[in-house]
Motif scaffolding. Structure first.
Motif, mmCIF file in Angstrom:
data_model
loop_
_atom_site.group_PDB
_atom_site.id
_atom_site.type_symbol
_atom_site.label_atom_id
_atom_site.label_comp_id
_atom_site.label_asym_id
_atom_site.label_seq_id
_atom_site.Cartn_x
_atom_site.Cartn_y
_atom_site.Cartn_z
ATOM 1 N N UNK A 1 10.800 3.286 -2.779
ATOM 2 C CA UNK A 1 10.092 2.108 -3.304
ATOM 3 C C UNK A 1 11.045 0.929 -3.446
ATOM 4 N N UNK A 2 12.217 1.179 -4.014
ATOM 5 C CA UNK A 2 13.166 0.087 -4.212
ATOM 6 C C UNK A 2 13.695 -0.455 -2.879
ATOM 7 N N UNK A 3 13.826 0.413 -1.883
ATOM 8 C CA UNK A 3 14.275 -0.055 -0.565
ATOM 9 C C UNK A 3 13.262 -0.999 0.065
ATOM 10 N N UNK B 1 0.832 -1.210 0.000
ATOM 11 C CA UNK B 1 0.000 0.000 0.000
ATOM 12 C C UNK B 1 0.870 1.265 0.000
ATOM 13 N N UNK B 2 2.007 1.208 0.698
ATOM 14 C CA UNK B 2 2.910 2.359 0.714
ATOM 15 C C UNK B 2 3.527 2.571 -0.672
ATOM 16 N N UNK B 3 3.820 1.460 -1.337
ATOM 17 C CA UNK B 3 4.367 1.565 -2.692
ATOM 18 C C UNK B 3 3.352 2.205 -3.625
ATOM 19 N N UNK B 4 2.084 1.811 -3.477
ATOM 20 C CA UNK B 4 1.022 2.384 -4.309
ATOM 21 C C UNK B 4 0.935 3.891 -4.085
ATOM 22 N N UNK B 5 1.030 4.308 -2.815
ATOM 23 C CA UNK B 5 0.967 5.727 -2.497
ATOM 24 C C UNK B 5 2.156 6.486 -3.105
ATOM 25 N N UNK B 6 3.353 5.922 -2.954
ATOM 26 C CA UNK B 6 4.532 6.572 -3.535
ATOM 27 C C UNK B 6 4.447 6.601 -5.057
#
Length: 349
Positions: A235-237, A198-203
């Motif tokens: 995102x990559x981290x 979900x955090x990736x989607x936000x970023x």
């Protein structure tokens, strides 16, 4: 459907001003009469001499030059010009013989008595031709200068269109390349059932907003570009936290500095791509701004490949964008040695 054609008012105005200046010059020249007294004399013979001068001038501009001068048929053009200048000498003499000599006989008998009434007077013909020649050549020079200016303008416009088209193509290649990598990251996290998806989607949403609404500009704020890099690195981290050793730092005054959008991202993308291709890896990113000069150094572990390495599509594109956007204002070194890949960019902002 018949197209509406705009009347070239500016061109008409230029021609009118040119001939008005010529008429004024003739009036002043006729009134001077080799005396140090300024006078203005409107000679009736201007009613024939000016149209004749216009005739030979426009025949040269719109007949001889398109037929012979522009195609570089200079011998034919020289012959045509000689004939045209001769015509410009004969026609005034014809009108003088047919109109102005009889006119002087009635209105100026004193002048008529001094006037030679023969048609064929070589000196008068040569004088008429010589009088038209300066106007003819000045008009030709103006025409050539305008043509050269227009060609230069068209060339600049074509180069600008080519530049915009090529830049648009390069950006179009960068965007799918970036989203392809990011979506792969998101896909891997969803397979693991990670809460970080979900955090990736936000970023990713923030990055898409940046790329759609800000990166379409020719230049963006450097601080926004750095924020964009931080989002991508974040995102990559999330994906490679257990395999990645990362250091990212920047320094210097970045306030108000402008840079071409998405210019720094390919260096970071390339580092992630090659450092984590098969095993754990490390990446070091250092960005420094000194005055109006940017220094970016990206180092990463590198797994040698048996295939010839062309540094990937991203770096190919960024090198071309640097050539187009910052010609002679950047230095880029790409080097791989002993399992380390290094990208060193120096850029005048």
């Amino acid at each position: 459907m018949q197209k509406n054609r705009q009347i070239p008012y500016q061109a008409i105005t230029r021609h009118l001003l040119f001939w008005l200046a010529y008429i004024l010059y003739q009036c002043v020249n006729n009134g001077w009469e080799d005396k140090d007294v300024f006078a203005f004399k409107l000679d009736p013979q201007l009613s024939t001499s000016v149209p004749i001068c216009m005739l030979v001038t426009y025949l040269n501009l719109y007949v001889l030059m398109p037929l012979f001068y522009y195609p570089q048929k200079y011998i034919q053009y020289a012959i045509g010009m000689a004939v045209l200048i001769l015509i410009g000498g004969l026609l005034p003499r014809f009108f003088a013989y047919a109109i102005w000599v009889p006119w002087d006989k009635i209105h100026d008998p004193a002048m008529f008595k001094m006037e030679k009434t023969d048609f064929w007077i070589p000196v008068r013909i040569f004088k008429n031709a010589a009088g038209n020649a300066p106007v003819l050549f000045i008009a030709m020079l103006i025409k050539l200068m305008r043509n050269a200016y227009q060609q230069e303008k068209n060339m600049r416009e074509m180069e600008k269109e080519k530049f915009n088209a090529e830049m648009g193509l390069l950006k179009a290649q960068i965007n799918p390349h970036f989203f392809f990598n990011t979506l792969n990251t998101l896909y891997a996290l969803t397979l693991k059932g990670s809460e970080q998806a979900s955090k990736v989607v936000l970023r990713l949403s923030d990055l898409m907003h940046y790329m759609l609404y800000e990166a379409s500009e020719n230049k963006v704020l450097l601080q926004d570009e750095i924020k964009h890099l931080e989002s991508y690195i974040g995102i990559e981290q999330m994906r490679f936290a257990d395999r990645l050793e990362l250091s990212f730092q920047y320094s210097g005054d970045i306030t108000g500095k402008m840079i071409a959008p998405l210019l720094l991202l390919p260096f970071v993308e390339n580092a992630f791509k090659h450092s984590l291709a098969e095993s754990d890896g490390w990446i070091t990113i250092n960005l420094k701004v000194t005055g109006n000069r940017l220094f970016l150094k990206v180092e990463n572990s590198y797994q040698p490949s048996p295939k010839p390495d062309n540094y990937g599509l991203g770096l190919k594109n960024v090198k071309r964008r640097l050539e187009l956007t910052y010609p002679d204002h950047y230095e880029l070194l790409l080097n791989q040695n002993n399992g380390i890949f290094e990208a060193d960019l120096k850029l005048d902002l």
